[in-house]
Design a protein around this motif. Sequence first.
Motif, PDB file in Angstrom:
ATOM      1  N   GLY A 109      38.880  52.683  46.454  1.00 13.10           N
ATOM      2  CA  GLY A 109      39.339  51.307  46.618  1.00 13.10           C
ATOM      3  C   GLY A 109      38.260  50.278  46.379  1.00 13.10           C
ATOM      4  N   GLY A 110      37.288  50.627  45.528  1.00 13.35           N
ATOM      5  CA  GLY A 110      36.117  49.771  45.352  1.00 13.35           C
ATOM      6  C   GLY A 110      36.347  48.510  44.544  1.00 13.35           C
ATOM      7  N   VAL A 111      37.402  48.468  43.721  1.00  8.96           N
ATOM      8  CA  VAL A 111      37.702  47.273  42.923  1.00  8.96           C
ATOM      9  C   VAL A 111      38.801  46.492  43.620  1.00  8.96           C
ATOM     10  N   GLN A 112      38.503  45.248  44.019  1.00  6.23           N
ATOM     11  CA  GLN A 112      39.456  44.428  44.763  1.00  6.23           C
ATOM     12  C   GLN A 112      39.436  43.001  44.231  1.00  6.23           C
ATOM     13  N   ARG A 113      40.606  42.490  43.883  1.00  7.38           N
ATOM     14  CA  ARG A 113      40.718  41.131  43.353  1.00  7.38           C
ATOM     15  C   ARG A 113      41.944  40.454  43.967  1.00  7.38           C
ATOM     16  N   SER A 114      41.876  39.117  44.068  1.00  4.04           N
ATOM     17  CA  SER A 114      43.032  38.373  44.562  1.00  4.04           C
ATOM     18  C   SER A 114      43.009  36.951  44.013  1.00  4.04           C
ATOM     19  N   SER A 115      44.180  36.313  44.020  1.00  4.84           N
ATOM     20  CA  SER A 115      44.299  34.932  43.549  1.00  4.84           C
ATOM     21  C   SER A 115      45.354  34.203  44.375  1.00  4.84           C
ATOM     22  N   ASP A 116      45.030  32.963  44.768  1.00  6.22           N
ATOM     23  CA  ASP A 116      45.969  32.130  45.522  1.00  6.22           C
ATOM     24  C   ASP A 116      46.926  31.358  44.613  1.00  6.22           C
ATOM     25  N   ASP A 117      46.637  31.288  43.339  1.00  7.58           N
ATOM     26  CA  ASP A 117      47.495  30.624  42.346  1.00  7.58           C
ATOM     27  C   ASP A 117      48.017  29.269  42.826  1.00  7.58           C
ATOM     28  N   GLY A 118      47.117  28.437  43.309  1.00  3.04           N
ATOM     29  CA  GLY A 118      47.501  27.076  43.669  1.00  3.04           C
ATOM     30  C   GLY A 118      47.833  26.860  45.128  1.00  3.04           C
ATOM     31  N   GLU A 119      48.055  27.924  45.888  1.00  6.08           N
ATOM     32  CA  GLU A 119      48.222  27.759  47.332  1.00  6.08           C
ATOM     33  C   GLU A 119      46.857  27.397  47.935  1.00  6.08           C
ATOM     34  N   PRO A 120      46.822  26.817  49.130  1.00  6.14           N
ATOM     35  CA  PRO A 120      45.530  26.506  49.759  1.00  6.14           C
ATOM     36  C   PRO A 120      44.639  27.750  49.820  1.00  6.14           C
TER      37      PRO A 120
END
Length: 210
Positions: A59-70
């Motif tokens: 599980g070493g690669v982790q990414r996320s995006s709020d896409d315009g949410e706070p």
Amino acid sequence: MRTIKRGGEHEIEIRKSRFVCALARVDSEDAARAFIADRRKEHWNANHNCTAYVLGDDGGVQRSSDDGEPAGTAGVPMLEVLRHRRITDTVAVVTRYFGGTKLGAGGLIRAYGNAVSAAVEELGLLERRQLLVVDVFADYVLGGRLENDLRDSALTVREVAYEDRVRIEVAVPEAELPDFGVRLAELTGGRAEFEVRGVTTIEVEPGTGP
């Protein structure tokens, strides 16, 4: 680690906002990004398409995006669900259609996290376990009965080959290897041999063997 049993989507509604969570199994960042792009194209008219994914045996690669949410109210709580449940090789996209009522930062964090949790529950999980690949060698006179005994056990018989001797390929948890050797000697009167040939990863329902 775990991964989802199958891809799919699940929707929840919170104060008239729709949160549609789509999950998919992926084996690379390119595959994760392609899935995200497809969802954004499909839901082009949504208010937000927030994302998170985890990749790798550890599980070493982790990414996320709020896409315009706070900041920190969407992608991070989505990612936290995957991390907390030790889910890997999985991408999550939560599409939000705004219902007219603001949820506030705390409400958004709960909503995006709950959307992913509900989808995981709906689609199911599989545990990934690393096992030793063991070759068992025995004379033909022992081979048939030994194969039956191994198949009747909790172990996974992967392959049987009739060469100069019978070779039975079995997947064995590493911790159980000493007991396996003792059991094999008991079954064959010490007339069978085994050799560890490598490792393999299998996916099983949580709480089941081997």
